[in-house]
Design a protein around this motif. Structure first.
Motif, PDB file in Angstrom:
ATOM      1  N   PRO A   1       0.840  -1.212   0.000  1.00 18.44           N
ATOM      2  CA  PRO A   1       0.000   0.000   0.000  1.00 18.44           C
ATOM      3  C   PRO A   1       0.867   1.251   0.000  1.00 18.44           C
ATOM      4  CG  PRO A   1       0.018  -1.006   2.187  1.00 18.44           C
ATOM      5  CD  PRO A   1       0.718  -1.967   1.274  1.00 18.44           C
ATOM      6  N   GLU A   2       0.415   2.280  -0.688  1.00 20.93           N
ATOM      7  CA  GLU A   2       1.183   3.514  -0.773  1.00 20.93           C
ATOM      8  C   GLU A   2       1.141   4.269   0.546  1.00 20.93           C
ATOM      9  OE1 GLU A   2       1.264   6.179  -4.462  1.00 20.93           O
ATOM     10  OE2 GLU A   2       0.001   7.323  -3.074  1.00 20.93           O
ATOM     11  N   GLY A   3       2.274   4.760   0.993  1.00 16.18           N
ATOM     12  CA  GLY A   3       2.337   5.544   2.219  1.00 16.18           C
ATOM     13  C   GLY A   3       1.572   6.852   2.077  1.00 16.18           C
ATOM     14  N   PRO A   4       0.993   7.363   3.168  1.00 17.66           N
ATOM     15  CA  PRO A   4       0.180   8.586   3.094  1.00 17.66           C
ATOM     16  C   PRO A   4       0.920   9.804   2.549  1.00 17.66           C
ATOM     17  CG  PRO A   4      -0.186   7.451   5.183  1.00 17.66           C
ATOM     18  CD  PRO A   4       0.951   6.753   4.512  1.00 17.66           C
ATOM     19  N   SER A   5       2.228   9.890   2.753  1.00 16.49           N
ATOM     20  CA  SER A   5       2.978  11.078   2.331  1.00 16.49           C
ATOM     21  C   SER A   5       3.471  11.006   0.893  1.00 16.49           C
ATOM     22  CB  SER A   5       4.183  11.291   3.253  1.00 16.49           C
ATOM     23  OG  SER A   5       3.774  11.504   4.581  1.00 16.49           O
TER      24      SER A   5
ATOM     25  N   TYR B   1       6.637   8.757  10.037  1.00 14.89           N
ATOM     26  CA  TYR B   1       5.229   8.948  10.375  1.00 14.89           C
ATOM     27  C   TYR B   1       4.334   7.972   9.598  1.00 14.89           C
ATOM     28  CZ  TYR B   1       5.674  13.165  13.230  1.00 14.89           C
ATOM     29  OH  TYR B   1       5.947  14.045  14.247  1.00 14.89           O
ATOM     30  N   ASP B   2       4.749   7.606   8.400  1.00 19.69           N
ATOM     31  CA  ASP B   2       3.944   6.708   7.575  1.00 19.69           C
ATOM     32  C   ASP B   2       4.060   5.248   7.988  1.00 19.69           C
ATOM     33  OD1 ASP B   2       3.164   8.862   6.089  1.00 19.69           O
ATOM     34  OD2 ASP B   2       4.298   8.345   4.282  1.00 19.69           O
ATOM     35  N   ASP B   3       5.189   4.888   8.614  1.00 20.27           N
ATOM     36  CA  ASP B   3       5.543   3.477   8.725  1.00 20.27           C
ATOM     37  C   ASP B   3       6.015   3.132  10.137  1.00 20.27           C
ATOM     38  OD1 ASP B   3       6.581   0.908   8.368  1.00 20.27           O
ATOM     39  OD2 ASP B   3       7.258   1.352   6.339  1.00 20.27           O
TER      40      ASP B   3
ATOM     41  N   ALA C   1      11.419  19.393  25.008  1.00 19.09           N
ATOM     42  CA  ALA C   1      11.605  18.973  23.622  1.00 19.09           C
ATOM     43  C   ALA C   1      10.272  19.008  22.868  1.00 19.09           C
ATOM     44  CB  ALA C   1      12.194  17.567  23.565  1.00 19.09           C
ATOM     45  N   SER C   2      10.290  19.503  21.651  1.00 12.76           N
ATOM     46  CA  SER C   2       9.081  19.548  20.817  1.00 12.76           C
ATOM     47  C   SER C   2       8.794  18.155  20.274  1.00 12.76           C
ATOM     48  CB  SER C   2       9.267  20.525  19.664  1.00 12.76           C
ATOM     49  OG  SER C   2       9.454  21.840  20.153  1.00 12.76           O
ATOM     50  N   LEU C   3       7.512  17.792  20.270  1.00 10.11           N
ATOM     51  CA  LEU C   3       7.104  16.453  19.854  1.00 10.11           C
ATOM     52  C   LEU C   3       5.999  16.523  18.809  1.00 10.11           C
ATOM     53  CD1 LEU C   3       6.824  14.802  23.399  1.00 10.11           C
ATOM     54  CD2 LEU C   3       8.790  14.687  21.841  1.00 10.11           C
ATOM     55  N   GLY C   4       5.922  15.484  18.007  1.00  5.03           N
ATOM     56  CA  GLY C   4       4.829  15.289  17.073  1.00  5.03           C
ATOM     57  C   GLY C   4       4.350  13.854  17.180  1.00  5.03           C
ATOM     58  N   THR C   5       3.227  13.551  16.549  1.00  7.23           N
ATOM     59  CA  THR C   5       2.673  12.200  16.627  1.00  7.23           C
ATOM     60  C   THR C   5       2.075  11.779  15.298  1.00  7.23           C
ATOM     61  OG1 THR C   5       0.968  10.815  17.675  1.00  7.23           O
ATOM     62  CG2 THR C   5       0.549  13.186  17.593  1.00  7.23           C
ATOM     63  N   PRO C   6       2.340  10.536  14.860  1.00  8.84           N
ATOM     64  CA  PRO C   6       1.730  10.058  13.618  1.00  8.84           C
ATOM     65  C   PRO C   6       0.215   9.923  13.705  1.00  8.84           C
ATOM     66  CG  PRO C   6       3.609   8.689  14.264  1.00  8.84           C
ATOM     67  CD  PRO C   6       3.299   9.587  15.413  1.00  8.84           C
ATOM     68  N   GLN C   7      -0.311   9.690  14.905  1.00 10.87           N
ATOM     69  CA  GLN C   7      -1.757   9.497  15.058  1.00 10.87           C
ATOM     70  C   GLN C   7      -2.533  10.795  14.844  1.00 10.87           C
ATOM     71  OE1 GLN C   7       0.404   8.138  17.481  1.00 10.87           O
ATOM     72  NE2 GLN C   7       0.278   6.116  16.527  1.00 10.87           N
ATOM     73  N   ARG C   8      -1.920  11.925  15.128  1.00  8.01           N
ATOM     74  CA  ARG C   8      -2.596  13.220  14.979  1.00  8.01           C
ATOM     75  C   ARG C   8      -1.633  14.194  14.314  1.00  8.01           C
ATOM     76  NH1 ARG C   8      -4.332  10.662  19.437  1.00  8.01           N
ATOM     77  NH2 ARG C   8      -6.576  10.706  19.919  1.00  8.01           N
ATOM     78  N   ARG C   9      -1.475  14.038  13.025  1.00 15.47           N
ATOM     79  CA  ARG C   9      -0.530  14.867  12.282  1.00 15.47           C
ATOM     80  C   ARG C   9      -0.968  16.326  12.347  1.00 15.47           C
ATOM     81  NH1 ARG C   9       2.076  11.393   7.386  1.00 15.47           N
ATOM     82  NH2 ARG C   9       1.855   9.348   8.360  1.00 15.47           N
ATOM     83  N   GLY C  10      -0.034  17.180  12.568  1.00 19.39           N
ATOM     84  CA  GLY C  10      -0.354  18.592  12.724  1.00 19.39           C
ATOM     85  C   GLY C  10      -0.467  18.998  14.176  1.00 19.39           C
ATOM     86  N   GLN C  11      -0.550  18.009  15.067  1.00 15.60           N
ATOM     87  CA  GLN C  11      -0.604  18.334  16.487  1.00 15.60           C
ATOM     88  C   GLN C  11       0.816  18.516  17.014  1.00 15.60           C
ATOM     89  OE1 GLN C  11      -1.452  15.525  20.068  1.00 15.60           O
ATOM     90  NE2 GLN C  11      -3.459  16.384  19.529  1.00 15.60           N
TER      91      GLN C  11
ATOM     92  N   ARG D   1      -3.377   3.624  22.408  1.00 18.83           N
ATOM     93  CA  ARG D   1      -1.976   3.423  22.077  1.00 18.83           C
ATOM     94  C   ARG D   1      -1.501   4.593  21.232  1.00 18.83           C
ATOM     95  NH1 ARG D   1       2.254   0.110  23.839  1.00 18.83           N
ATOM     96  NH2 ARG D   1       3.801  -0.043  22.178  1.00 18.83           N
ATOM     97  N   VAL D   2      -0.426   5.271  21.669  1.00 16.15           N
ATOM     98  CA  VAL D   2       0.047   6.461  20.975  1.00 16.15           C
ATOM     99  C   VAL D   2       1.561   6.383  20.784  1.00 16.15           C
ATOM    100  CG1 VAL D   2      -1.807   7.966  21.787  1.00 16.15           C
ATOM    101  CG2 VAL D   2       0.292   7.730  23.139  1.00 16.15           C
ATOM    102  N   CYS D   3       2.053   7.213  19.916  1.00 20.21           N
ATOM    103  CA  CYS D   3       3.489   7.328  19.684  1.00 20.21           C
ATOM    104  C   CYS D   3       3.825   8.802  19.514  1.00 20.21           C
ATOM    105  CB  CYS D   3       3.890   6.541  18.418  1.00 20.21           C
ATOM    106  SG  CYS D   3       5.640   6.692  17.976  1.00 20.21           S
ATOM    107  N   TYR D   4       4.874   9.257  20.172  1.00 25.06           N
ATOM    108  CA  TYR D   4       5.341  10.629  20.043  1.00 25.06           C
ATOM    109  C   TYR D   4       6.825  10.616  19.722  1.00 25.06           C
ATOM    110  CZ  TYR D   4       0.958  12.622  21.699  1.00 25.06           C
ATOM    111  OH  TYR D   4      -0.358  12.998  21.803  1.00 25.06           O
ATOM    112  N   THR D   5       7.267  11.615  18.980  1.00 20.32           N
ATOM    113  CA  THR D   5       8.651  11.650  18.533  1.00 20.32           C
ATOM    114  C   THR D   5       9.141  13.088  18.410  1.00 20.32           C
ATOM    115  OG1 THR D   5      10.154  11.085  16.709  1.00 20.32           O
ATOM    116  CG2 THR D   5       7.864  11.523  16.132  1.00 20.32           C
TER     117      THR D   5
END
Length: 478
Positions: free
Chosen positions: A272-276, A331-333, A386-396, A433-437
């Motif tokens: 499947p093609e990645g969202p980005s 974020y895609d994978d 540290a600034s964080l982002g999450t694949p589950q809520r992109r833009g957050q 279940r969440v992931c932050y990076t």
């Protein structure tokens, strides 16, 4: 080949133990055209840019074979280049018929092609040869002491463009099959051995085999040919001066690779093609459209060497594109993100507690800052703040508050809506279940650079306009 990370190294060991390549991606990180142009070039042994043959086409059942029956004959080489142009240029220019108007903030709108061409070659050596082929042809002229067919310089400009675009992180306008396969599967062999398309494909489909490494069964995927074939088959065929004999000899070298190329495309298409990927393909379409306008307006061909300002701007764009590509892939994978979890740049876990109405400040300066406590087994090597982002809520956006003893507290700083309470779904639920990076796409802008005409003397001064002369017309292919 793609970087050998810790997880990829472990996957290689597992592939070696189980006798089959292991996936290192859950989605496809490249665009695949509905009508790609498969291009398999061959060059004459011992020559840097002397073409020998090419098999190409968009229909797997109808490959086109182009052969230079006497590779050391300059006129025949340029006649071959004109034949190549007759196949590639209609394919490339056919994508310019359908366009869309793209509106831009603080800039004029522009026309962007709805789709773009895609060249797929067997390996990175094929990309390098394509660039060299472009350099050898883009400065030629249809008149003067060393004339060439008028389509040859245009072909050179497009080949140069595709070859340069292949080095642009995340671009899919020109891809190497071994690179993309190696980015999605880990074999049990070395990265150098993965450059053998037959061997890599065998690892992915059935496992390693001696046949896959036998040049008599699976000839090299170019652009160099097998030395045994050169000495025992090709040289006698050329000496015979019988074009049909040379053509058939080269067909035996190219047809097996042609089949492998379409098998590689099928393997990638099954993912499947990645969202980005779609966003990066938009950038490719914009770049392709800009190149077409550049040519249509009569601009000169790409220079042999970039000036200091152009080179600095190009480097800044590529560094930014590489950083963005790394973030998007992660974020895609989940498999790509797992590497960052191992290094402590990301963490995943279960939400243990939330404080959705937490706020900072008073009165008009009051800001909603929900708190989320996450239970995780991952090592967290990020400092507070540290600034964080999450694949589950992109833009957050979020900020690390505290980490210790398996509990991580974060503060959500953006992406909650504009109300006095968080928008529905903006704050993770307990048990989710969440992931932050720390990987985010909030990159610093490129530095302001002067115009090329203002290049300081310390960097060579303003570049002089390049005008091809008779010596250029003789260079490399003469």
């Amino acid at each position: 080949m793609p970087d050998l990370s810790l997880l990829t190294s472990l996957a290689r060991l597992r592939a070696l133990d189980e006798g089959i390549a292991q996936p290192v991606a859950t989605v496809r990180h490249c665009h695949l055209s509905e009508r790609p142009m498969v291009f398999i070039p061959l060059k004459l042994s011992g020559e840097a840019a002397a073409p020998l043959a090419a098999m190409l086409g968009t229909d797997r059942d109808r490959p086109r074979l182009l052969v230079v029956t006497q590779p050391r004959n300059r006129d025949l080489r340029f006649a071959w280049a004109a034949e190549l142009a007759g196949v590639l240029l209609p394919y490339v220019e056919g994508f310019l018929n359908d366009t869309e108007t793209v509106e831009r903030r603080n800039a004029d709108p522009y026309e962007r092609a709805l789709d773009a061409p895609q060249l797929i070659v067997p390996n990175l050596a094929g990309v390098a040869f394509t660039r060299l082929l472009g350099r050898s042809t883009r400065f030629r002229r249809p008149d003067g002491p060393y004339p060439v067919p008028d389509v040859v310089p245009l072909l050179g400009r497009w080949l140069t463009y595709f070859g340069e675009r292949a080095a642009y992180p995340g671009s899919s306008l020109m891809t190497a099959a071994t690179e993309e396969l190696g980015r999605h599967w880990a074999s049990g062999q070395s990265g150098l051995e993965d450059a053998n398309l037959a061997a890599l494909t065998a690892w992915i489909t059935t496992g390693p085999s001696d046949e896959a490494e036998d040049p008599l069964i699976w000839p090299p995927a170019g652009p160099a040919t097998d030395p045994g074939f050169d000495a025992e088959v090709l040289a006698p065929a050329i000496d015979s001066e019988k074009p049909e004999r040379i053509t058939e000899a080269l067909r035996t070298q190219l047809e097996p690779t042609w089949r492998l190329m379409w098998q590689a495309i099928d393997l990638l298409a099954a993912l499947p093609e990645g969202p980005s990927v779609a966003q990066r393909w938009e950038h490719d379409r914009g770049s392709f459209s800009a190149m077409a306008v550049h040519i249509a307006e009569g601009a000169p061909p790409q220079p042999r060497r970039d000036g200091a300002i152009t080179a600095a701007a190009k480097l800044a764009r590529m560094e930014r594109a590489q950083a963005a590509y790394d973030v998007q892939r992660a974020y895609d994978d989940p498999l790509v993100m797992a590497e960052y979890r191992l290094t402590g740049e990301a963490f995943a876990g279960e939400v243990a507690e939330t404080v959705p109405d937490n706020a900072e400040g008073e009165g008009r300066s009051r800001k909603l800052r929900p708190l989320v406590v996450i239970k995780t087994d991952d090592p967290v090597r990020l400092p507070p703040g540290a600034s964080l982002g999450t694949p589950q809520r992109r833009g957050q956006g979020a900020e690390l508050v505290d980490a210790g003893q398996g509990l991580v507290t974060i503060k959500i700083t953006k992406g909650m809506g504009r109300g006095k309470t968080p928008a529905p779904g903006a704050v993770p639920e307990v048990g989710e279940r969440v992931c932050y990076t720390s990987l985010t796409d909030d990159f610093q802008g490129s530095p302001a650079l002067p115009d090329a005409e203002a290049t300081p003397w310390t960097h060579g001064g303003p570049p002089q306009e390049y005008v091809p002369d008779d010596e250029d017309a003789q260079e490399e292919w003469s």
